[in-house]
Design an enzyme around this catalytic site. Structure first.
Site, short mmCIF file in Angstrom:
data_model
loop_
_atom_site.label_atom_id
_atom_site.label_comp_id
_atom_site.label_asym_id
_atom_site.label_seq_id
_atom_site.Cartn_x
_atom_site.Cartn_y
_atom_site.Cartn_z
N SER A 158 0.83 -1.22 0.00
CA SER A 158 0.00 0.00 0.00
C SER A 158 0.86 1.26 0.00
CB SER A 158 -0.94 -0.02 1.20
OG SER A 158 -0.18 -0.17 2.37
N ASN A 161 -0.35 7.58 1.02
CA ASN A 161 -1.36 8.64 1.13
C ASN A 161 -2.67 8.21 1.78
OD1 ASN A 161 -2.12 7.13 -1.08
ND2 ASN A 161 -2.68 8.89 -2.33
N TYR A 162 -2.95 6.91 1.76
CA TYR A 162 -4.09 6.37 2.53
C TYR A 162 -3.54 5.15 3.27
CZ TYR A 162 -7.72 9.11 0.14
OH TYR A 162 -8.53 10.12 -0.34
N LYS A 184 2.68 -5.39 3.20
CA LYS A 184 3.86 -4.51 3.20
C LYS A 184 3.37 -3.08 3.05
CE LYS A 184 8.02 -2.78 2.14
NZ LYS A 184 7.60 -1.37 2.32
N THR A 187 6.81 2.53 3.63
CA THR A 187 7.61 2.79 4.84
C THR A 187 7.07 4.03 5.55
OG1 THR A 187 9.47 1.71 3.82
CG2 THR A 187 9.97 3.13 5.68
N GLU A 257 -2.73 -0.36 -9.01
CA GLU A 257 -3.34 0.97 -9.08
C GLU A 257 -2.20 1.97 -9.01
OE1 GLU A 257 -5.17 4.47 -6.89
OE2 GLU A 257 -5.58 2.63 -5.78
N ARG A 290 -3.20 12.76 -4.14
CA ARG A 290 -4.17 11.68 -4.42
C ARG A 290 -3.95 11.26 -5.86
NH1 ARG A 290 -8.67 14.34 -5.13
NH2 ARG A 290 -10.03 12.54 -5.00
N CYS A 291 -3.96 9.94 -6.09
CA CYS A 291 -3.78 9.49 -7.47
C CYS A 291 -4.91 10.02 -8.34
CB CYS A 291 -3.70 7.96 -7.53
SG CYS A 291 -5.11 7.17 -6.78
N GLU A 384 2.97 13.80 -13.50
CA GLU A 384 2.09 13.79 -12.32
C GLU A 384 2.82 14.47 -11.16
OE1 GLU A 384 1.51 9.96 -10.42
OE2 GLU A 384 -0.47 10.59 -9.75
N ARG A 444 -12.13 8.16 -6.16
CA ARG A 444 -12.29 6.70 -6.14
C ARG A 444 -13.68 6.30 -5.63
NH1 ARG A 444 -9.74 3.53 -1.55
NH2 ARG A 444 -9.08 5.62 -1.00
O1 LIG Z 1 -4.47 8.00 -4.21
C1 LIG Z 1 -5.22 7.13 -4.66
C2 LIG Z 1 -6.52 6.89 -4.02
O2 LIG Z 1 -7.06 5.68 -4.49
C3 LIG Z 1 -7.46 8.04 -4.24
O3 LIG Z 1 -8.60 7.87 -3.47
P1 LIG Z 1 -9.62 9.09 -3.34
O4 LIG Z 1 -10.14 9.41 -4.70
O5 LIG Z 1 -10.70 8.59 -2.42
O6 LIG Z 1 -8.86 10.24 -2.75
#
Ligand SMILES: O=C[C@H](O)COP(=O)(O)O
Length: 483
Positions: A158, A161-162, A184, A187, A257, A290-291, A384, A444
């Site tokens: 993972s 950011n989340y 995993k 870090t 992702e 955020r992606c 990005e 998302r």
């Molecule tokens: O950073 C990638 C996440 O899957 C984005 O999630 P989100 O759209 O809820 O911020």
């Protein structure tokens, strides 16, 4: 933190026990905004990875036999524990990844909701059967029964950011589907990830079913990905890492992702007030880390001046500062990220972009920056940033907007702002992205929607049902009735 204060040392989780690594080495986790080291995580060895994977393999065999209703009980308890720990967990998330206090708490609650929905979805999934006689020469007495079975051991990796939500978004479906998990965390995110696993431990998960791995990518990264004991990998993170991972993992299903460069396309007939509101929230929440952030605006010339004025007004109102006070714009995860964002701004300015707002930096805190008159020669048109900068590219037609949208190496999401629903669908159909949002920001959630990246944005699909499907495989048993 003074040198006399003892830092919390987080342990790895092996076979239901918390242990220090035999490597004797740890990694310091710094806060992105506090002048502090928050704690240490273990730098584990390859032998310990082997150990975790063999415990996982053994535990998975028994877990696959546990009924869905009983698996559900563990996961519901996990969700309850997370809610009980929400204040503690949210504080760790805030300090470790610099997420606003309220957003950190929302992440924990969203995660508990995610786990519960995952349980319910899994409980309601069912197989199918087919009769042989629908194919020429086939017989009605030949019946295929098609069920889903676990894959085995799922490696869940993972991002920062989340650190809780995107981890549980892999762990919950993997467990509910009957798999074991090797987890995993990033870090920077490993303290939050470890706390989340404490909640799972409190829920009484069978020993060995989940192993927590922390350490240096150079020691264990490739080793994990190439390990023969791993049966499926679910990864969220940067595109370069994802591409390397895909090259190294052989003959295991992958869900990736990765990054995005989501465009917000604004047609001349859009409700500009509404569009500006969605674009600002889409681009700048959590400093754009955020992606799914809106990472470029493609606006029709005829409404560009008006849109830019609206965006400027709103950008200037964004709060900037510490996540502890719930500011929208917070320091970026580290200096390297801030350097990259600043480089993109500098490159654009040098090549003629206009700074409408921002272009100010204090350490790793980048002020929200709006760049107008961005052209295709500028790096910011394609790269990005993962930071609070928004380039505006003016276009003369829908065709040009679609072309520029699709020339990106990424294909996560896109937004189209227009009052003409027919044009909205026509554009959405031609955009190369996993999802297109009509008159809304890219995001998302809600978490049961399929979440898909195409091109450099990933492969496979997430979203609760899709994750359950990807973490199982179909198995066909054919019954031949003798009459
Ligand atoms: O950073 C990638 C996440 O899957 C984005 O999630 P989100 O759209 O809820 O911020």
């Amino acid at each position: 933190m003074t040198s006399k204060t003892k830092l919390p040392t987080y342990k790895i989780y092996i076979n239901g026990e918390w242990r220090e690594s035999s490597s004797g080495q740890t990694i310091d986790i710094q806060s992105p905004y506090l002048p502090e080291t928050l704690g240490k995580v273990q730098s584990i060895t390859q032998d310990e990875v082997d150990e975790i994977i063999s415990f996982a393999q053994a535990a998975q065999k028994d877990w696959a036999e546990v009924s869905l209703q009983d698996r559900a009980k563990y996961l519901y308890r996990w969700a309850d524990e997370l809610v009980n720990m929400q204040d503690e967990l949210a504080e760790i998330i805030m300090k470790e990844v610099g997420k606003g206090a309220n957003d950190a708490k929302k992440e924990v609650v969203r995660t508990a909701d995610f786990i519960r929905y995952t349980v319910e979805e899994a409980l309601h999934m069912h197989g199918e059967s087919m009769l042989g006689d629908s194919f020429p020469g086939g017989s009605k007495s030949k019946i295929a029964i098609i069920n889903r079975v676990p894959r085995g051991v799922v490696l869940a990796i993972s991002p920062f950011n989340y650190p809780v939500n995107l981890s549980a978004a892999k762990i919950a479906p993997a467990l509910m589907a009957g798999n074991a998990v090797v987890f995993k965390p990033a870090t920077q995110g490993a303290l939050s990830g470890t706390k989340m696993i404490e909640a799972l431990d409190k829920a009484g998960l069978p020993k060995g079913l989940l192993g927590l791995v922390t350490g240096r990518g150079s020691v264990i990264g490739d080793y994990l990905v190439e390990h023969k004991g791993i049966n499926m990998i679910s990864f969220t993170g940067g595109t370069n890492t994802g591409v390397q991972l895909a090259k190294k993992a052989t003959m295991v299903p992958l869900v990736l992702e990765l990054g995005g460069k989501d465009p917000g396309i604004v047609r001349e007939d859009a409700d500009l007030q509404e569009a500006a509101k969605h674009i600002i929230s889409g681009a700048f929440s959590y400093s754009g880390q955020r992606c799914t952030a809106i990472k470029r605006v493609l606006v029709h010339d005829s409404v560009a001046d008006e849109l830019v004025a609206l965006l400027k007004e709103q950008v200037e109102k964004l709060s900037v500062g510490s996540p502890e006070e719930n500011n929208v714009i917070v320091p970026l995860i580290n200096d390297k990220s801030a350097d990259f964002v600043q480089h993109l701004v500098d490159d654009a300015v040098e090549k003629g972009a206009t700074v409408v707002a921002g272009n100010k930096r204090e350490g790793n805190l980048i002020y929200p920056t709006l760049l107008d008159q961005v052209t295709e020669e500028m790096e910011v048109a394609w790269e990005e940033p993962f930071g609070p900068i928004l380039p505006i590219i003016r276009v003369s037609s829908d065709e040009e907007a679609i072309r520029i949208a699709n020339e990106s190496e990424f294909g996560l999401q896109a937004s189209v702002f227009t009052k003409d629903i027919n044009r909205a669908f026509a554009i959405a159909n031609r955009i190369e992205a996993g999802s297109v949002q009509i008159n809304g920001r890219t995001e998302r959630g809600p978490d049961h929607f399929p979440f898909i990246g195409v091109k450099g944005s990933g492969m496979g699909a997430q979203g609760i049902r899709k994750s359950l499907e990807s973490m199982t495989q179909e198995k066909v048993t054919v019954l031949n009735i003798v009459e």
